[in-house]
Design an enzyme around this catalytic site. Structure first.
Site, short mmCIF file in Angstrom:
data_model
loop_
_atom_site.label_atom_id
_atom_site.label_comp_id
_atom_site.label_asym_id
_atom_site.label_seq_id
_atom_site.Cartn_x
_atom_site.Cartn_y
_atom_site.Cartn_z
N ASP A 1 -10.08 8.81 6.15
CA ASP A 1 -9.76 8.48 4.88
C ASP A 1 -11.14 8.44 4.25
O ASP A 1 -12.29 8.49 4.91
CB ASP A 1 -9.32 6.88 4.82
CG ASP A 1 -7.82 6.95 5.45
OD1 ASP A 1 -7.02 7.92 5.15
OD2 ASP A 1 -7.56 5.84 5.57
N ASP B 1 -2.33 11.24 2.00
CA ASP B 1 -1.56 10.02 1.51
C ASP B 1 -1.22 9.94 0.26
O ASP B 1 -0.03 9.54 -0.33
CB ASP B 1 -2.42 8.64 1.93
CG ASP B 1 -3.05 8.32 2.88
OD1 ASP B 1 -2.35 8.76 4.17
OD2 ASP B 1 -4.29 7.81 3.32
#
Length: 215
Positions: free
Chosen positions: A152, A166
């Site tokens: 991330d 995502d």
């Protein structure tokens, strides 16, 4: 009782036309489905490649370095290894989320076999591409297969750290919800038309049963 050859000829002549029309309709439906599946795969591939490329870039350039400010302190780029689900949730359930991602891919592929709606093709493509992006991290990144940590890097202040996979999953999910609220089905029908077809089939079956009993 006299024989009526004209009626027999008319009926036999009409059968090839009906069969040809049915074959044409079936061929057209298969062609539409192939095009929609092509759209789904193209969207999924694009989402997957963008996510993969962005992760490779930030790992090479940002990991171990200071965060880069994109919009002041509101949005920054910083590499976080996430063992959980999207937006850092469920960090103790890495294997479970890996299995869920794999199951989502299988479900999407099953739905694709009856796909005729372009908006649904785009939505499912986003979901598939995002699921594949994060599943790739689960399978090939440390600490091991099925337990890999997802990369991330988009950090939003007071919200979460996430990645482009995502984002694709969220956008696809929102589109699915909107299509469902509008009554659209993946096969191109609407909820209302599906109900009417079911009611007509039920009425037809009931009529045939009544005819059989009368005979």
């Amino acid at each position: 009782m006299p024989y009526e050859p004209e009626t027999a000829v008319d009926e036999s002549a009409s059968e090839p036309g009906t069969a040809t029309a049915g074959a044409t309709a079936a061929g057209g439906a298969r062609s539409v489905r192939r095009r929609r599946v092509g759209v789904l795969l193209a969207v999924a591939l694009l989402a997957f490649l963008i996510d993969l490329g962005s992760k490779l870039l930030v790992v090479a350039r940002l990991e171990g370095h200071r965060p880069i400010q994109v919009i002041g302190d509101v949005m920054t780029f910083q590499v976080i290894r996430n063992p959980g689900a999207a937006f850092g949730m469920g960090q103790a359930m890495t294997v479970v989320f890996t299995a869920i991602a794999a199951a989502v891919i299988v479900v999407i592929w099953r739905i694709a076999r009856r796909l005729h709606s372009l908006p649904w093709a785009i939505a499912l493509g986003l979901l598939l591409g995002g699921a594949l992006g994060n599943l790739t991290d689960r399978l090939f990144r440390s600490p091991g297969v099925f337990r890999g940590h997802v990369v991330d890097f988009i950090s939003v202040q007071h919200f979460a750290v996430f990645n482009l996979a995502d984002s694709a999953i969220v956008c696809g999910g929102i589109l699915v919800v909107l299509l469902s609220f509008r009554g659209s089905n993946p096969d191109g029908t609407t909820h209302q038309s599906a109900k009417q077809t079911a009611a007509q089939d039920g009425a037809q079956d009931g009529g045939e049963s009544t005819g059989d009993r009368a005979e």
